[in-house]
Design an enzyme around this catalytic site. Structure first.
Site, PDB file in Angstrom:
ATOM      1  N   TYR A  18       0.839  -1.199   0.000  1.00 52.99           N
ATOM      2  CA  TYR A  18       0.000   0.000   0.000  1.00 52.99           C
ATOM      3  C   TYR A  18       0.876   1.253   0.000  1.00 52.99           C
ATOM      4  O   TYR A  18       0.665   2.177  -0.787  1.00 52.99           O
ATOM      5  CB  TYR A  18      -0.937  -0.011   1.215  1.00 52.99           C
ATOM      6  CG  TYR A  18      -1.756   1.244   1.343  1.00 52.99           C
ATOM      7  CD1 TYR A  18      -2.794   1.511   0.461  1.00 52.99           C
ATOM      8  CD2 TYR A  18      -1.469   2.193   2.335  1.00 52.99           C
ATOM      9  CE1 TYR A  18      -3.536   2.679   0.558  1.00 52.99           C
ATOM     10  CE2 TYR A  18      -2.206   3.360   2.434  1.00 52.99           C
ATOM     11  CZ  TYR A  18      -3.238   3.599   1.548  1.00 52.99           C
ATOM     12  OH  TYR A  18      -3.960   4.754   1.635  1.00 52.99           O
ATOM     13  N   GLU A  40     -11.966   5.147   3.795  1.00 57.38           N
ATOM     14  CA  GLU A  40     -11.497   6.139   4.776  1.00 57.38           C
ATOM     15  C   GLU A  40     -12.599   6.422   5.799  1.00 57.38           C
ATOM     16  O   GLU A  40     -12.324   6.579   6.990  1.00 57.38           O
ATOM     17  CB  GLU A  40     -11.055   7.430   4.086  1.00 57.38           C
ATOM     18  CG  GLU A  40      -9.776   7.293   3.285  1.00 57.38           C
ATOM     19  CD  GLU A  40      -8.529   7.016   4.114  1.00 57.38           C
ATOM     20  OE1 GLU A  40      -8.542   7.200   5.340  1.00 57.38           O
ATOM     21  OE2 GLU A  40      -7.521   6.605   3.513  1.00 57.38           O
ATOM     22  N   TRP A  48      -5.850   2.181  10.108  1.00 54.72           N
ATOM     23  CA  TRP A  48      -5.876   1.827   8.691  1.00 54.72           C
ATOM     24  C   TRP A  48      -5.567   0.345   8.519  1.00 54.72           C
ATOM     25  O   TRP A  48      -6.062  -0.311   7.614  1.00 54.72           O
ATOM     26  CB  TRP A  48      -4.889   2.696   7.903  1.00 54.72           C
ATOM     27  CG  TRP A  48      -4.904   2.375   6.442  1.00 54.72           C
ATOM     28  CD1 TRP A  48      -3.886   1.887   5.697  1.00 54.72           C
ATOM     29  CD2 TRP A  48      -6.017   2.493   5.539  1.00 54.72           C
ATOM     30  NE1 TRP A  48      -4.285   1.688   4.396  1.00 54.72           N
ATOM     31  CE2 TRP A  48      -5.591   2.066   4.273  1.00 54.72           C
ATOM     32  CE3 TRP A  48      -7.328   2.924   5.687  1.00 54.72           C
ATOM     33  CZ2 TRP A  48      -6.426   2.041   3.154  1.00 54.72           C
ATOM     34  CZ3 TRP A  48      -8.172   2.905   4.573  1.00 54.72           C
ATOM     35  CH2 TRP A  48      -7.713   2.465   3.332  1.00 54.72           C
TER      36      TRP A  48
END
Length: 192
Positions: A18, A40, A48
């Site tokens: 990522y 998000e 996250w």
């Protein structure tokens, strides 16, 4: 060893991939922009890491973030999502994806694409910061706060200033790779 931002100094392949290939890379594809907005929002109050581990489950559960399909979800579909252990089963967050799909479709019609709308907040050009350490990287900015106000006015949910800033980082509207990171644009030009 490759120098990365400190938050990505891990052996977790999902995080490294990522960081190396997505975070800070400009995204203009509407479906990808919508997916990241939803993810998000799902992250709010969580890490996250929690969301990225569930990303493939989210894609399956939410029809690969096809906004037209999501906007038509029935109460039965929403109930099945609330029972899906592969995603965060927060009723408000799940409902926000449907709400956001409807707002997203309205924005597409009004602006020609969601990309046109969202990138206008940064004059259609990524903001490249030059932070020396991760401690310098802000959690929000004037732009993300303004974006939050506009998104809320345009019908979106789970789009506070901090979420918007994280979103801007995720879709490359802001490049917050620190200066020592090999992904910072100044280091990429050196590598070529």
């Amino acid at each position: 060893m490759t120098d990365r931002c400190t938050w990505a100094a891990t052996k977790e392949p999902l995080y490294v991939e990522y960081h190396d290939y997505e975070w800070g890379v400009p995204v203009f594809n509407d479906r990808q922009l919508f997916e990241m907005l939803c993810l998000e929002g799902a992250q709010a109050g969580l890490s996250w890491w929690t969301i990225i581990q569930k990303r493939e489950n989210y894609r399956q559960a939410f029809d690969h973030f096809d906004a037209e399909k999501i906007a038509c979800y029935t109460e039965e579909k929403l109930q099945s999502l609330r029972e899906d252990t592969g995603i965060v089963r927060n009723k408000l967050k799940i409902q926000s994806v449907v709400t956001n799909a409807k707002a997203f479709l309205r924005i597409q019609k009004e602006y020609g694409s969601f990309s046109n709308y969202i990138w206008s907040f940064v004059d259609n050009k990524p903001i490249v910061n030059h932070w020396r350490t991760a401690k310098e990287v802000p959690v929000s900015s004037e732009i993300s706060d303004y974006m939050s106000i506009r998104l809320k006015k345009d019908g979106f949910k789970f789009v506070g200033g901090t979420i918007c800033y994280s979103y801007m980082q995720a879709v490359g509207m802001v490049n917050d790779h620190t200066l020592e990171c090999f992904c910072h644009p100044s280091n990429i030009s050196v590598q070529k």
